[in-house]
Design an enzyme around this catalytic site. Structure first.
Site, PDB file in Angstrom:
ATOM      1  N   GLU A 121      -9.366   3.664   1.807  1.00 45.32           N
ATOM      2  CA  GLU A 121      -8.802   3.737   0.456  1.00 45.32           C
ATOM      3  C   GLU A 121      -7.736   2.689   0.190  1.00 45.32           C
ATOM      4  OE1 GLU A 121      -7.649   5.373   2.968  1.00 45.32           O
ATOM      5  OE2 GLU A 121      -5.505   5.008   2.722  1.00 45.32           O
TER       6      GLU A 121
ATOM      7  N   LYS B 114       0.859  -1.189   0.000  1.00 48.71           N
ATOM      8  CA  LYS B 114       0.000   0.000   0.000  1.00 48.71           C
ATOM      9  C   LYS B 114       0.890   1.232   0.000  1.00 48.71           C
ATOM     10  CE  LYS B 114      -3.260   2.641   2.915  1.00 48.71           C
ATOM     11  NZ  LYS B 114      -4.168   2.632   4.099  1.00 48.71           N
TER      12      LYS B 114
ATOM     13  N   LYS C   6     -10.310  12.977   7.489  1.00 50.44           N
ATOM     14  CA  LYS C   6      -9.900  12.663   8.859  1.00 50.44           C
ATOM     15  C   LYS C   6      -9.906  13.955   9.679  1.00 50.44           C
ATOM     16  CE  LYS C   6      -6.644   8.907   7.797  1.00 50.44           C
ATOM     17  NZ  LYS C   6      -7.299   7.777   8.480  1.00 50.44           N
TER      18      LYS C   6
ATOM     19  N   ASP D 105      -2.581  10.223   3.361  1.00 47.62           N
ATOM     20  CA  ASP D 105      -3.973   9.819   3.553  1.00 47.62           C
ATOM     21  C   ASP D 105      -4.707  10.876   4.369  1.00 47.62           C
ATOM     22  OD1 ASP D 105      -6.387   8.589   3.802  1.00 47.62           O
ATOM     23  OD2 ASP D 105      -5.685   6.964   5.123  1.00 47.62           O
TER      24      ASP D 105
ATOM     25  N   ASP E 137     -12.113   7.086   3.250  1.00 46.04           N
ATOM     26  CA  ASP E 137     -10.929   6.860   4.093  1.00 46.04           C
ATOM     27  C   ASP E 137     -10.549   5.372   4.133  1.00 46.04           C
ATOM     28  OD1 ASP E 137      -8.830   7.547   5.717  1.00 46.04           O
ATOM     29  OD2 ASP E 137     -10.036   7.836   7.531  1.00 46.04           O
TER      30      ASP E 137
ATOM     31  N   ASP F 212       1.553   6.461   5.345  1.00 42.38           N
ATOM     32  CA  ASP F 212       0.599   5.500   4.796  1.00 42.38           C
ATOM     33  C   ASP F 212       1.107   4.777   3.537  1.00 42.38           C
ATOM     34  OD1 ASP F 212      -1.797   4.274   5.443  1.00 42.38           O
ATOM     35  OD2 ASP F 212      -3.016   5.592   4.186  1.00 42.38           O
TER      36      ASP F 212
ATOM     37  N   ARG G 214      -7.549  -0.472   0.805  1.00 43.75           N
ATOM     38  CA  ARG G 214      -8.047  -1.718   0.216  1.00 43.75           C
ATOM     39  C   ARG G 214      -8.394  -1.550  -1.262  1.00 43.75           C
ATOM     40  NH1 ARG G 214     -12.644  -1.994   4.719  1.00 43.75           N
ATOM     41  NH2 ARG G 214     -10.958  -0.883   5.766  1.00 43.75           N
TER      42      ARG G 214
HETATM   43  N1  BES Z   1      -4.294   4.627   6.702  1.00 49.01           N
HETATM   44  C1  BES Z   1      -5.436   4.366   7.502  1.00 49.01           C
HETATM   45  C2  BES Z   1      -5.144   3.392   8.646  1.00 49.01           C
HETATM   46  C3  BES Z   1      -4.174   3.893   9.685  1.00 49.01           C
HETATM   47  C4  BES Z   1      -4.618   4.560  10.808  1.00 49.01           C
HETATM   48  C5  BES Z   1      -2.812   3.662   9.546  1.00 49.01           C
HETATM   49  C6  BES Z   1      -3.723   5.012  11.749  1.00 49.01           C
HETATM   50  C7  BES Z   1      -1.898   4.110  10.488  1.00 49.01           C
HETATM   51  C8  BES Z   1      -2.371   4.790  11.597  1.00 49.01           C
HETATM   52  C9  BES Z   1      -6.541   3.761   6.643  1.00 49.01           C
HETATM   53  O1  BES Z   1      -6.572   4.185   5.336  1.00 49.01           O
HETATM   54  C10 BES Z   1      -7.851   4.158   7.244  1.00 49.01           C
HETATM   55  O2  BES Z   1      -8.134   5.316   7.261  1.00 49.01           O
HETATM   56  N2  BES Z   1      -8.610   3.161   7.689  1.00 49.01           N
HETATM   57  C11 BES Z   1      -9.884   3.392   8.276  1.00 49.01           C
HETATM   58  C12 BES Z   1     -10.853   2.413   7.681  1.00 49.01           C
HETATM   59  C13 BES Z   1     -12.277   2.689   8.026  1.00 49.01           C
HETATM   60  C14 BES Z   1     -12.748   3.980   7.383  1.00 49.01           C
HETATM   61  C15 BES Z   1     -13.135   1.532   7.555  1.00 49.01           C
HETATM   62  C16 BES Z   1      -9.743   3.201   9.773  1.00 49.01           C
HETATM   63  O3  BES Z   1      -9.021   2.290  10.189  1.00 49.01           O
HETATM   64  O4  BES Z   1     -10.338   3.967  10.514  1.00 49.01           O
HETATM   65 ZN    ZN Z   2      -4.753   4.803   4.559  1.00 46.81          ZN
HETATM   66 MN    MN Z   3      -7.645   6.003   5.101  1.00 48.02          MN
END
Ligand code: BES
Ligand code: ZN
Ligand code: MN
Length: 515
Positions: free
Chosen positions: A361, A277, A289, A282, A359, A300, A363
């Site tokens: 993204e 990834k 966010k 992000d 968010d 990210d 996947r």
């Molecule tokens: N990049 C984030 C996950 C992340 C969070 C990595 C904190 C490192 C530190 C990912 O893209 C994300 O935002 N995931 C969301 C998914 C949700 C919207 C289903 C999450 O984990 O809140």
């Molecule tokens: Zn992310």
């Molecule tokens: Mn995200």
């Protein structure tokens, strides 16, 4: 990059700014470890007593600096804690040595040369001490105006270089004529250089690293080390129908890229595909966010950085296995052109995805890369991603989660990670979580139930892995970026999480140990 040499000289005669010895935590106070004999002698056999007077206990990570005694070439002795001494007949575990060497090296950053006189029972211990010392001797100074310019880079002001990492490391008692010791330290140097490539990329702020410049880094490394590289730009992605990458990247002025970087070997019998990834920033996109959740999101792309570094390491080590890296690069930004919650994307696989949350993204870009990687029918695919906050809630900041479509492979990856000193834990893929991603308009939604969010993400990815291909997914959201106090060889910022695991997996595959 720190230079590493093996030396037959004793801890007393080693020319260095400091000599590093180990100290164990004994029942009645600190106990100098194997390797410290010559130093203890110079202190008239009173090193333990001196250390105790200075408050040392031998606890793991504890660093005590003292002026050297007569008879030592080095002017300073650094005693690093090793924790409880191993039981009789046993040796320190490799991660203990790696962390101790790392703590010592971190404490010596800013000096020139250190001699490490830690216990080196075998080549594996030498590898661990080498790795710890090299990983600890790291500093990210590219954006410091007072730092010395890196080689080949334009540096503005010169400066005193006080933040420079330790330049030279010598392993005392390192058996330079022993083949295994030599190989161990040579491998450690390649591993450290590549781990630091990953760290540097993660630490680079998003205004200096976007999908295009990341791809250019891959092209430059490919040229330097003889790898094959192909970059799909936004035009090629459109033509190819990479709806996931395009959908995530379309809100940014810096368009997405898919990089394929490949190490091949004429004697290779297996091909390993690694998918990373690579979200260079992000923001969350339209599902923005909030402040407090976006400050570290330059990290990210840590999965792509780890994949990139591992493929280059495999090439530099000449491993007899094909390793193909896929870097799914995009910047996730809100704009008038960004994907909206509710939009439907047609993915590279042909599946349609309703984007309920922009968010989620990672996947989406990984799905396209997994489908593309599957077309080449590799023997196994491993994807690496800072994918979910849920995985951090489950496993904390130092442990990555492993999911897989094959229990034996998941176990193997977990065991390998423990062996190389990376913490991980196997996670399940509960089938009942799939229905939470049912969409009224598309084949699947990019979000499901909140509970088990890390597992939901894994189940989403699984749908894009080719039939019959062994696959594992590493969610490194926790360990990729270190925010609390430095410890062992781990500094603040990018950690290079999963590089060691992936490289060892490639080596195992090369030696025919796996399936
Ligand atoms: N990049 C984030 C996950 C992340 C969070 C990595 C904190 C490192 C530190 C990912 O893209 C994300 O935002 N995931 C969301 C998914 C949700 C919207 C289903 C999450 O984990 O809140
Ligand atoms: Zn992310
Ligand atoms: Mn995200």
């Amino acid at each position: 990059m720190t230079a590493l040499t093996l030396s037959t000289s004793s801890a007393a005669t080693a020319r260095a700014d400091a000599v590093v010895v180990g100290v164990a935590k004994g029942a009645k106070g600190p106990v100098p470890a194997t390797g410290a004999e010559a130093v203890d002698e110079a202190f008239g056999g009173k090193l333990a007593a001196v250390l105790e007077t200075l408050g040392a206990t031998g606890a793991e990570g504890e660093v005590t600096k003292l002026p050297a005694a007569d008879g030592l070439k080095a002017p300073v002795v650094l005693a690093v804690g090793l924790g409880a001494a191993p039981a009789k007949g046993e040796t320190y575990d490799n991660e203990t040595l790696r962390r101790a060497a790392g703590s010592a090296a971190r404490a010596l950053n800013g000096t020139k040369k250190a001699a490490f006189a830690l216990p080196l029972e075998d080549a594996e211990a030498a590898a661990a001490v080498s790795e710890g010392a090299l990983f600890g001797a790291y500093a990210f100074t590219a954006f410091r105006s007072d730092a010395a310019p890196a080689k080949g880079k334009k540096g503005a002001k010169g400066g005193n270089g006080s933040s420079d990492p330790l330049a030279e490391v010598t392993l005392v008692g390192g058996k330079p004529r022993d083949k295994e010791f030599k190989a161990a330290t040579e491998r450690a140097q390649v591993l450290a250089a590549e781990l630091h490539r990953a760290r540097d990329l993660v630490n680079t702020p998003s205004n200096a690293l976007n999908p295009k410049t990341f791809a250019a880094e891959a092209q430059a490394a490919a040229k330097e080390f003889g790898l094959k590289v192909e970059v799909l730009d936004e035009k090629a992605l459109k033509k190819g129908g990479f709806g996931g990458l395009l959908g995530v990247g379309q809100g940014s002025d810096a368009p997405p890229r898919l990089v394929r970087i490949a190490h091949t070997h004429p004697k290779a019998e297996k091909t390993l595909a690694l998918v990373g990834k690579g979200i260079t920033y992000d923001s969350g996109g339209i599902s923005l966010k909030p402040a407090g959740h976006n400050e570290t999101m330059k990290c990210d792309m840590a999965g792509a950085a780890a994949v990139f570094a591992t493929v280059v390491a495999a090439a530099r080590l000449g491993l007899a296995v094909n390793v193909t890296g896929w870097l799914a690069l995009a910047e996730n930004m809100p704009s008038g052109n960004a994907t909206r919650p509710g939009d439907v994307l047609t993915m590279y696989s042909g599946k349609t995805v309703e984007v309920l949350n922009t968010d989620a993204e990672g996947r989406l870009v990984l799905a396209d890369a997994l489908t593309r990687a599957s077309e080449e029918e590799p023997d196994a695919i491993v994807d690496v991603a800072t994918l979910t906050g849920a995985m951090m809630l489950a496993l904390g900041n130092r442990t990555f989660g492993i999911m897989a479509n094959d229990d034996a492979f998941r176990t193997t990856v977990h065991e390998i990670s423990e062996e190389v000193g990376e913490q991980s834990w196997p996670m399940p893929m509960p089938a009942e979580l799939r229905k939470g991603m049912d969409s009224p308009v598309a084949d699947i939604a990019n979000m499901g139930e909140r509970m088990g969010g890390g597992l939901v993400a894994g189940l989403f990815l699984k749908e894009f892995v080719g039939e019959g291909i062994t696959w594992a997914h590493l969610d490194i959201a926790g360990p990729a970026f270190h925010e609390s106090a430095p410890y062992g060889y781990t500094h603040k910022g990018g950690t290079g999480s999963s590089v060691r695991t992936l490289l060892r997996l490639a080596e195992r595959t090369a030696s025919g140990d796996l399936g």
